[in-house]
Write a protein that holds these residues in place. Structure first.
Motif, mmCIF file in Angstrom:
data_model
loop_
_atom_site.group_PDB
_atom_site.id
_atom_site.type_symbol
_atom_site.label_atom_id
_atom_site.label_comp_id
_atom_site.label_asym_id
_atom_site.label_seq_id
_atom_site.Cartn_x
_atom_site.Cartn_y
_atom_site.Cartn_z
ATOM 1 N N TYR A 55 0.828 -1.197 0.000
ATOM 2 C CA TYR A 55 0.000 0.000 0.000
ATOM 3 C C TYR A 55 0.869 1.257 0.000
ATOM 4 O O TYR A 55 2.022 1.235 0.421
ATOM 5 N N THR A 56 0.306 2.328 -0.548
ATOM 6 C CA THR A 56 0.994 3.616 -0.558
ATOM 7 C C THR A 56 0.036 4.699 -0.106
ATOM 8 O O THR A 56 -1.166 4.633 -0.370
ATOM 9 N N ASN A 57 0.608 5.671 0.592
ATOM 10 C CA ASN A 57 -0.158 6.829 1.081
ATOM 11 C C ASN A 57 -1.294 6.454 2.023
ATOM 12 O O ASN A 57 -2.368 7.069 2.020
ATOM 13 N N TYR A 58 -1.061 5.423 2.802
ATOM 14 C CA TYR A 58 -1.959 5.055 3.886
ATOM 15 C C TYR A 58 -1.122 4.911 5.157
ATOM 16 O O TYR A 58 0.059 4.565 5.075
ATOM 17 N N SER A 59 -1.741 5.118 6.277
ATOM 18 C CA SER A 59 -1.114 4.814 7.573
ATOM 19 C C SER A 59 -2.127 4.032 8.396
ATOM 20 O O SER A 59 -2.718 4.553 9.347
ATOM 21 N N PRO A 60 -2.351 2.783 8.031
ATOM 22 C CA PRO A 60 -3.413 2.030 8.706
ATOM 23 C C PRO A 60 -3.043 1.658 10.132
ATOM 24 O O PRO A 60 -1.900 1.347 10.426
ATOM 25 N N ALA A 61 -4.038 1.683 10.985
ATOM 26 C CA ALA A 61 -3.841 1.204 12.352
ATOM 27 C C ALA A 61 -3.924 -0.316 12.386
ATOM 28 O O ALA A 61 -3.321 -0.960 13.246
ATOM 29 N N TYR A 62 -4.691 -0.860 11.440
ATOM 30 C CA TYR A 62 -4.869 -2.306 11.360
ATOM 31 C C TYR A 62 -4.875 -2.715 9.901
ATOM 32 O O TYR A 62 -5.140 -1.906 9.015
ATOM 33 N N LEU A 63 -4.634 -3.993 9.680
ATOM 34 C CA LEU A 63 -4.765 -4.545 8.348
ATOM 35 C C LEU A 63 -5.540 -5.848 8.513
ATOM 36 O O LEU A 63 -5.269 -6.630 9.417
ATOM 37 N N GLN A 64 -6.522 -6.035 7.643
ATOM 38 C CA GLN A 64 -7.367 -7.218 7.744
ATOM 39 C C GLN A 64 -7.274 -8.040 6.464
ATOM 40 O O GLN A 64 -7.031 -7.505 5.384
ATOM 41 N N TRP A 65 -7.494 -9.328 6.604
ATOM 42 C CA TRP A 65 -7.582 -10.215 5.438
ATOM 43 C C TRP A 65 -8.944 -10.892 5.450
ATOM 44 O O TRP A 65 -9.442 -11.332 6.502
ATOM 45 N N TYR A 66 -9.533 -10.951 4.253
ATOM 46 C CA TYR A 66 -10.835 -11.564 4.069
ATOM 47 C C TYR A 66 -10.735 -12.625 2.970
ATOM 48 O O TYR A 66 -9.896 -12.540 2.073
ATOM 49 N N ARG A 67 -11.664 -13.547 3.018
ATOM 50 C CA ARG A 67 -11.810 -14.533 1.953
ATOM 51 C C ARG A 67 -13.133 -14.267 1.248
ATOM 52 O O ARG A 67 -14.147 -13.991 1.893
ATOM 53 N N GLN A 68 -13.136 -14.351 -0.079
ATOM 54 C CA GLN A 68 -14.374 -14.170 -0.823
ATOM 55 C C GLN A 68 -14.515 -15.295 -1.839
ATOM 56 O O GLN A 68 -13.649 -15.489 -2.688
ATOM 57 N N ASP A 69 -15.608 -16.017 -1.739
ATOM 58 C CA ASP A 69 -15.931 -17.066 -2.698
ATOM 59 C C ASP A 69 -16.842 -16.486 -3.779
ATOM 60 O O ASP A 69 -17.551 -15.504 -3.540
ATOM 61 N N PRO A 70 -16.853 -17.107 -4.983
ATOM 62 C CA PRO A 70 -17.679 -16.554 -6.073
ATOM 63 C C PRO A 70 -19.133 -16.399 -5.649
ATOM 64 O O PRO A 70 -19.726 -17.297 -5.054
ATOM 65 N N GLY A 71 -19.689 -15.233 -5.917
ATOM 66 C CA GLY A 71 -21.088 -14.986 -5.609
ATOM 67 C C GLY A 71 -21.380 -14.778 -4.131
ATOM 68 O O GLY A 71 -22.554 -14.727 -3.732
ATOM 69 N N ARG A 72 -20.332 -14.631 -3.336
ATOM 70 C CA ARG A 72 -20.541 -14.448 -1.892
ATOM 71 C C ARG A 72 -19.897 -13.150 -1.417
ATOM 72 O O ARG A 72 -19.095 -12.545 -2.125
ATOM 73 N N GLY A 73 -20.232 -12.765 -0.199
ATOM 74 C CA GLY A 73 -19.595 -11.606 0.391
ATOM 75 C C GLY A 73 -18.290 -11.978 1.076
ATOM 76 O O GLY A 73 -18.025 -13.157 1.343
ATOM 77 N N PRO A 74 -17.441 -10.998 1.361
ATOM 78 C CA PRO A 74 -16.180 -11.270 2.055
ATOM 79 C C PRO A 74 -16.420 -11.829 3.457
ATOM 80 O O PRO A 74 -17.355 -11.423 4.140
ATOM 81 N N VAL A 75 -15.561 -12.744 3.850
ATOM 82 C CA VAL A 75 -15.611 -13.331 5.186
ATOM 83 C C VAL A 75 -14.312 -12.995 5.901
ATOM 84 O O VAL A 75 -13.226 -13.274 5.386
#
Lengths: 111, 116
Positions: free
Chosen positions: A25-45
């Protein structure tokens, strides 16, 4: 301008191997970073959250690292299984409600 | 405990029509967030609502788009006079507390809008 870049190419790996995904990432200073999984036709988990003062986080076969100097997070899936096949999204979290997502990396695990 | 529900899952509209997307948060959640995902792009924040209040709509286009979360019933994202560029997947997420309390957002399955 702000940018979040994940592996542009899809990842094809053999079952049992380790998949390593990158989030820069550039030009961000995140306090946290998250990872999600997304299956076809579904929302992120939601999978994992790592704080800016943490170097590494693990959950079962998943491991995340966070290097605020390099502005990079690595996401590892160890002993991969066909069921791990999905798109994985990284999301930057400035400690408010506006998550900023990368476009995702598609992982396919071959049996 | 049912997850976040969105309907319809797929919506086809012709240019100029209105699209209404509904989101029922998880039970006990009073904070709702809408995101839009264009093809090959990451999810983009649109709006954050609590019951009867819009907290932040900074990610929403100024025209044609509106959102509400009434005291009773689902949250609604409304797009008037749709154009082809509105074709996207729209995701709703909810959390039990404000995000600044480090609550994870739980996402619904999305509504895929196609504008012909």
């Amino acid at each position: 301008s702000q940018k979040i870049e994940q592996n542009s190419e899809a990842l094809n790996i053999q079952e049992g191997k380790t998949a390593t995904l990158t989030c820069n990432y550039t030009n961000y200073s995140p306090a946290y970073l998250q990872w999600y999984r997304q299956d076809p036709g579904r929302g992120p988990v939601f999978l994992l959250l790592i704080r800016e003062n943490e170097k590494e986080k693990r959950k079962e076969r998943l491991k995340v690292t966070f290097d605020t100097t390099l502005k990079q997070s690595l996401f590892h899936i160890t002993a991969s299984q066909p069921a791990d096949s999905a798109t994985y999204l990284c999301a930057l979290d400035n400690d408010d409600y506006k998550l900023s997502f990368g476009a995702g990396t598609t992982v396919t695990v071959r049996a | 405990n049912a997850g976040v529900m969105q309907n319809p899952r797929h919506l086809v509209r012709r240019r100029g029509q209105e699209a209404r997307l509904r989101c029922s948060p998880m039970k006990g959640h009073s904070h709702v967030y809408w995101y839009r995902q264009l093809p090959e792009e990451g999810l983009k924040f649109m709006v954050y609502l609590q019951k009867e209040n819009i907290i932040d709509e900074s990610g929403m286009p100024k025209e044609r788009f509106s959102a509400e979360f009434p005291k009773e019933g689902p949250s609604i994202l409304r797009i008037q006079q749709v154009v082809r560029g509105d074709s996207a997947a729209y995701f709703c997420a909810s959390s039990p507390k404000p995000r600044e309390y480090q609550e994870t957002q739980y996402f619904g399955p999305g509504t895929r809008l196609l504008v012909l």
